[in-house]
Design a protein around this motif. Sequence first.
Motif, PDB file in Angstrom:
ATOM      1  N   ARG A  55       1.145   5.731   4.135  1.00 48.47           N
ATOM      2  CA  ARG A  55       0.648   4.420   4.568  1.00 48.47           C
ATOM      3  C   ARG A  55       0.634   3.422   3.406  1.00 48.47           C
ATOM      4  O   ARG A  55       1.006   2.253   3.569  1.00 48.47           O
ATOM      5  CB  ARG A  55      -0.773   4.564   5.129  1.00 48.47           C
ATOM      6  N   GLU A  56       0.208   3.891   2.237  1.00 46.22           N
ATOM      7  CA  GLU A  56       0.181   3.023   1.056  1.00 46.22           C
ATOM      8  C   GLU A  56       1.592   2.590   0.660  1.00 46.22           C
ATOM      9  O   GLU A  56       1.842   1.419   0.346  1.00 46.22           O
ATOM     10  CB  GLU A  56      -0.500   3.749  -0.105  1.00 46.22           C
ATOM     11  N   GLN A  57       2.510   3.568   0.690  1.00 49.12           N
ATOM     12  CA  GLN A  57       3.904   3.244   0.369  1.00 49.12           C
ATOM     13  C   GLN A  57       4.476   2.236   1.363  1.00 49.12           C
ATOM     14  O   GLN A  57       5.248   1.341   0.984  1.00 49.12           O
ATOM     15  CB  GLN A  57       4.749   4.517   0.368  1.00 49.12           C
ATOM     16  N   LEU A  58       4.109   2.373   2.634  1.00 49.39           N
ATOM     17  CA  LEU A  58       4.595   1.455   3.662  1.00 49.39           C
ATOM     18  C   LEU A  58       4.080   0.033   3.418  1.00 49.39           C
ATOM     19  O   LEU A  58       4.833  -0.947   3.548  1.00 49.39           O
ATOM     20  CB  LEU A  58       4.166   1.951   5.044  1.00 49.39           C
ATOM     21  N   GLN A  59       2.806  -0.064   3.066  1.00 52.71           N
ATOM     22  CA  GLN A  59       2.233  -1.389   2.778  1.00 52.71           C
ATOM     23  C   GLN A  59       2.947  -2.057   1.608  1.00 52.71           C
ATOM     24  O   GLN A  59       3.264  -3.243   1.639  1.00 52.71           O
ATOM     25  CB  GLN A  59       0.734  -1.257   2.481  1.00 52.71           C
ATOM     26  N   ASP A  60       3.199  -1.245   0.571  1.00 55.40           N
ATOM     27  CA  ASP A  60       3.896  -1.780  -0.611  1.00 55.40           C
ATOM     28  C   ASP A  60       5.309  -2.235  -0.249  1.00 55.40           C
ATOM     29  O   ASP A  60       5.779  -3.291  -0.708  1.00 55.40           O
ATOM     30  CB  ASP A  60       3.954  -0.725  -1.719  1.00 55.40           C
ATOM     31  N   ALA A  61       5.990  -1.433   0.560  1.00 58.52           N
ATOM     32  CA  ALA A  61       7.371  -1.764   0.937  1.00 58.52           C
ATOM     33  C   ALA A  61       7.409  -3.037   1.779  1.00 58.52           C
ATOM     34  O   ALA A  61       8.280  -3.896   1.595  1.00 58.52           O
ATOM     35  CB  ALA A  61       7.993  -0.591   1.697  1.00 58.52           C
ATOM     36  N   ASP A  66       8.328  -9.635   1.639  1.00 57.11           N
ATOM     37  CA  ASP A  66       7.884 -11.029   1.568  1.00 57.11           C
ATOM     38  C   ASP A  66       8.364 -11.715   0.291  1.00 57.11           C
ATOM     39  O   ASP A  66       8.191 -12.929   0.131  1.00 57.11           O
ATOM     40  CB  ASP A  66       6.351 -11.101   1.635  1.00 57.11           C
ATOM     41  N   GLU A  67       8.910 -10.924  -0.627  1.00 56.29           N
ATOM     42  CA  GLU A  67       9.410 -11.478  -1.882  1.00 56.29           C
ATOM     43  C   GLU A  67      10.880 -11.884  -1.736  1.00 56.29           C
ATOM     44  O   GLU A  67      11.546 -11.527  -0.767  1.00 56.29           O
ATOM     45  CB  GLU A  67       9.258 -10.443  -3.001  1.00 56.29           C
ATOM     46  N   LYS A  68      11.347 -12.616  -2.746  1.00 55.99           N
ATOM     47  CA  LYS A  68      12.759 -13.012  -2.745  1.00 55.99           C
ATOM     48  C   LYS A  68      13.594 -11.842  -3.251  1.00 55.99           C
ATOM     49  O   LYS A  68      13.490 -11.439  -4.416  1.00 55.99           O
ATOM     50  CB  LYS A  68      12.959 -14.230  -3.648  1.00 55.99           C
ATOM     51  N   LEU A  69      14.404 -11.285  -2.374  1.00 51.13           N
ATOM     52  CA  LEU A  69      15.238 -10.129  -2.715  1.00 51.13           C
ATOM     53  C   LEU A  69      16.683 -10.441  -2.386  1.00 51.13           C
ATOM     54  O   LEU A  69      16.975 -11.188  -1.437  1.00 51.13           O
ATOM     55  CB  LEU A  69      14.800  -8.891  -1.924  1.00 51.13           C
ATOM     56  N   ASP A  70      17.593  -9.826  -3.159  1.00 54.10           N
ATOM     57  CA  ASP A  70      18.999  -9.990  -2.794  1.00 54.10           C
ATOM     58  C   ASP A  70      19.278  -9.135  -1.550  1.00 54.10           C
ATOM     59  O   ASP A  70      18.478  -8.277  -1.172  1.00 54.10           O
ATOM     60  CB  ASP A  70      19.927  -9.625  -3.959  1.00 54.10           C
ATOM     61  N   ARG A  74      17.085  -5.912  -0.158  1.00 54.26           N
ATOM     62  CA  ARG A  74      16.348  -6.078   1.097  1.00 54.26           C
ATOM     63  C   ARG A  74      16.731  -4.995   2.106  1.00 54.26           C
ATOM     64  O   ARG A  74      15.883  -4.462   2.819  1.00 54.26           O
ATOM     65  CB  ARG A  74      16.619  -7.474   1.671  1.00 54.26           C
ATOM     66  N   GLU A  75      18.029  -4.668   2.142  1.00 56.26           N
ATOM     67  CA  GLU A  75      18.485  -3.621   3.060  1.00 56.26           C
ATOM     68  C   GLU A  75      17.901  -2.266   2.683  1.00 56.26           C
ATOM     69  O   GLU A  75      17.516  -1.473   3.546  1.00 56.26           O
ATOM     70  CB  GLU A  75      20.016  -3.569   3.050  1.00 56.26           C
ATOM     71  N   MET A  76      17.810  -1.998   1.373  1.00 58.26           N
ATOM     72  CA  MET A  76      17.234  -0.737   0.894  1.00 58.26           C
ATOM     73  C   MET A  76      15.753  -0.643   1.263  1.00 58.26           C
ATOM     74  O   MET A  76      15.268   0.410   1.692  1.00 58.26           O
ATOM     75  CB  MET A  76      17.398  -0.628  -0.628  1.00 58.26           C
ATOM     76  N   VAL A  77      15.021  -1.739   1.112  1.00 56.33           N
ATOM     77  CA  VAL A  77      13.593  -1.745   1.430  1.00 56.33           C
ATOM     78  C   VAL A  77      13.390  -1.570   2.936  1.00 56.33           C
ATOM     79  O   VAL A  77      12.489  -0.846   3.380  1.00 56.33           O
ATOM     80  CB  VAL A  77      12.925  -3.053   0.940  1.00 56.33           C
ATOM     81  N   LYS A  78      14.218  -2.242   3.737  1.00 60.49           N
ATOM     82  CA  LYS A  78      14.125  -2.085   5.191  1.00 60.49           C
ATOM     83  C   LYS A  78      14.345  -0.624   5.604  1.00 60.49           C
ATOM     84  O   LYS A  78      13.677  -0.094   6.500  1.00 60.49           O
ATOM     85  CB  LYS A  78      15.151  -2.976   5.885  1.00 60.49           C
ATOM     86  N   GLU A  79      15.298   0.016   4.944  1.00 63.49           N
ATOM     87  CA  GLU A  79      15.585   1.427   5.238  1.00 63.49           C
ATOM     88  C   GLU A  79      14.390   2.296   4.865  1.00 63.49           C
ATOM     89  O   GLU A  79      14.034   3.226   5.591  1.00 63.49           O
ATOM     90  CB  GLU A  79      16.825   1.867   4.450  1.00 63.49           C
TER      91      GLU A  79
END
Length: 358
Positions: A55-61, A66-70, A74-79
């Motif tokens: 749950r903590e990892q999910l919140q962080d991800a 919400d940050e500016k990502l390339d 962004r695709e890696m974080v969504k995965e």
Amino acid sequence: MFDRLQSVEDRYERLNELLSDPEIINDTKKLREYSKEQADIQETVQTYRQYKGAREQLQDAKAMLDEKLDAEMREMVKEEVSELESQIEELEAKMKILLVPKDPNDDKNVIFEIRGAAGGEEAALFAGTLYRMYSRYAEAQGWKTELIDASPTGLGGYKEISFMINGQGAYSKLKFESGAHRVQRVPETESGGRIHTSTATVVCLPEAEEFEYEIHEKDIRFDTFASSGAGGQSVNTTMSAVRLTHLPTGIMVSIQDEKSQHKNRDKAMKVLRARVYDKFQQEAQAEFDQTRKAAVGTGDRSERIRTYNYPQNRVTDHRIGLTLQKLDQIVEGKLDEIIDALFMDDQARRLENAANEE
């Protein structure tokens, strides 16, 4: 659910403290009791901690999204978010099962009592078939089978036979075997080729440890007599056979398997303790719930639970409507498919009952 999980984790931490207390370490009974309690809830606590971590990892991800990502990041974080959500869903399902009250006897050894019932000599032969079936299943599990007592017949069957299966979790696997087992086959004693129906009854008891249920010597009547074998012939002329009667309940156990009176008494005490423990446990449970009945079928030990049809190579468990065309394999001890199906049915019922109580 999560309040209960937090309570379990708090209890686990408290048990850690207790098991480090010198006073508890020197108290064998409490040390064993607390160690078992901790072992019983360890998997629940570990799963709950994995869940909180995920749950903590999910919140962080999600915060990273919400940050500016390339685009690649962004695709890696969504995965990662997708994987964590799937993991959390699986952990929640597992925690629900782990919170279902467990049978406190599941880890215990098992005492089996099998008796030929309706069908005369053929019922006795079927009792022998069941004994061999359970013995072979135990062997496949790496468990040890120990004969307690037997009343063999001249043709190789048993009027009754009792034995213990020693192995971790034996009762959890075999506790659904209590009841009336029916066989349909051409008897070995029948030359006309007609199919007969016979029955044998099975009682499966958890072994009761001395510290769980104490039987006082003053409550036991101890009698000895000379052993006898099949047909009534004398096995030995010494008074080695033992009969123990628990006076408060009237439960009686006779053992004559060993030539030593001392060994027969030890075996008889194991069986007596298991029967008395089982009697009081059933009475206590009946006062506030129907756990035994809710497990599978009605729980009545006279209930016909299974039919073994030899001409069609078929076994049917009537409680869950399971039919397998594998009788030849099942009587050789390959019981996993039946036992697993009974276990899953029991889990489903327990989950349903737990959900209704919430």
